[in-house]
Write a protein that holds these residues in place. Structure first.
Motif, PDB file in Angstrom:
ATOM      1  N   SER A  54       0.571  -1.819  -6.864  1.00 29.77           N
ATOM      2  CA  SER A  54       0.186  -1.773  -8.273  1.00 29.77           C
ATOM      3  C   SER A  54      -0.263  -3.132  -8.819  1.00 29.77           C
ATOM      4  N   ASP A  75       2.187  -5.745  -4.713  1.00 31.35           N
ATOM      5  CA  ASP A  75       1.877  -5.526  -6.121  1.00 31.35           C
ATOM      6  C   ASP A  75       1.829  -6.840  -6.914  1.00 31.35           C
ATOM      7  N   SER A  79       4.848  -9.823  -3.568  1.00 33.71           N
ATOM      8  CA  SER A  79       4.519  -9.428  -4.939  1.00 33.71           C
ATOM      9  C   SER A  79       4.593 -10.605  -5.915  1.00 33.71           C
ATOM     10  N   HIS A 118       5.353  -4.541  -0.224  1.00 36.94           N
ATOM     11  CA  HIS A 118       5.128  -4.889  -1.632  1.00 36.94           C
ATOM     12  C   HIS A 118       3.994  -5.908  -1.717  1.00 36.94           C
ATOM     13  N   TYR A 121       3.815  -0.238  -2.285  1.00 35.33           N
ATOM     14  CA  TYR A 121       3.717  -0.802  -3.630  1.00 35.33           C
ATOM     15  C   TYR A 121       2.469  -1.684  -3.714  1.00 35.33           C
TER      16      TYR A 121
END
Length: 330
Positions: A200, A175, A151, A173, A198
């Motif tokens: 996003s 994101d 991320s 992750h 995750y």
């Protein structure tokens, strides 16, 4: 002891010291050689100042050794002045279980392909850096991986479908990058139990794969993308999902037909094109957070449970939603 014998003893001790700089040293010599190579590749940064050839590398900052084998099993570099690319040498620490580069804004370049050699790796975090390039397909070779965090980077391209082949993954992750394309259909067939997903703050597009209906994620965060269509498949009365964030997408479905798991404590779907009414079953949930604002919902907000404990901003800017905490229905 005569002078000749004393001289021989001193020479023997000197040779012994040169061959074995620290008699009590536990660090594996090959691991030490690789670590010093990594330090040189990073141009001897201050954060690695303790990495000295005459010191036991099991006591160096940012690394740890296995208590029995004394092989390097963790390399964690966090928030220091370190620049350049991840050196290929990281792949030459065969017993590494944890590899982490975190909050290093001058770390650049792609993810190092030699990471694929780390067959014992369980925890991989390269986050809050400026690494670029794609999410590499070779990550699917790390079969012992339980945690993957890439991320807050500069990664581009699509998400490789092969990541679903990781059999022990608990969380993924990806994101806050610049990833594009769809969510892989294969993400509905993770071999692991209930990974946190995750994704996003990217530029993912297209519909949410229908295959995700098969997955019981504990956390789903798909917010701030360009996803379209029906997201109700993520929910399900038989699931154990705790948190779902689908906010700021282009999703369009009837919320009144969604079936929510009893375990759900956080639901955020703001800034979409969601229609229908709020189902009464939301009153039975132990919601700690709710935001359905900026959609196309209508009808009266059901009375009961936690629904009236949220303020009007959780509900406002819908087509014709009414009732406390909004204006009463007429």
């Amino acid at each position: 002891m005569d002078a000749h014998a004393l001289s021989i003893l001193c020479i023997t001790l000197l040779i012994s010291t040169l061959v074995h700089p620290t008699i009590s040293e536990l660090c594996n010599p090959e691991d030490k050689r690789v670590l010093l190579q990594i330090k040189r590749a990073f141009n001897d940064p201050y954060i690695l100042a303790s990495w000295k050839p005459d010191a036991d590398c099991c006591g160096w900052y940012c690394v740890s050794c296995h208590p029995t084998t004394h092989r390097i099993n963790s390399l964690t570099i966090f928030a220091g002045e370190l620049s350049g690319q991840i050196p290929p040498g990281v792949g030459d620490l065969p017993y590494l279980e944890t590899l982490e580069f975190h909050k290093l804004s001058n770390l650049t370049g792609p993810l190092q392909p030699s990471i694929a050699k780390l067959k014992s790796l369980k925890f991989l975090r390269v986050s809050w850096t400026n690494i670029s390039g794609s999410v590499p397909d070779f990550l699917s070779q790390l079969k012992n991986l339980t945690f993957l965090d890439l991320s807050f980077n500069d990664l581009t391209g699509s998400i490789p479908s092969s990541l679903s082949l990781l059999p022990n993954l608990d969380a993924i992750h990806l994101d806050r990058n610049k990833l594009t394309g769809p969510i892989p259909d294969s993400f509905g067939a993770f071999h692991s139990k209930v990974p946190g997903l995750y994704l996003s703050h990217n530029q993912l597009s297209g519909p949410i794969p229908a295959s995700l209906a098969n997955m019981d994620f504990n956390v789903v965060d798909l917010s701030r993308n360009k996803l379209e269509g029906d997201a109700s498949i993520i929910f399900g009365s038989n699931k154990t999902t705790q948190s779902v964030d689908l906010s700021r997408n282009l999703l369009e479905f009837d919320l009144s037909k969604a079936e929510f798991p009893e375990s759900l404590t956080s639901l955020d779907v703001n800034h979409n094109k969601i229609r229908g009414s709020l189902p009464t079953e939301l009153t039975t949930l132990n919601l700690q957070y709710l935001n359905v604002s900026y959609n196309r919902l209508c009808g009266e907000i059901p009375v009961g449970g936690k629904l009236q404990s949220f303020d009007y901003t959780s509900y406002f800017h819908n087509r014709c939603l009414c009732g406390a905490p909004l204006e009463s229905c007429k």
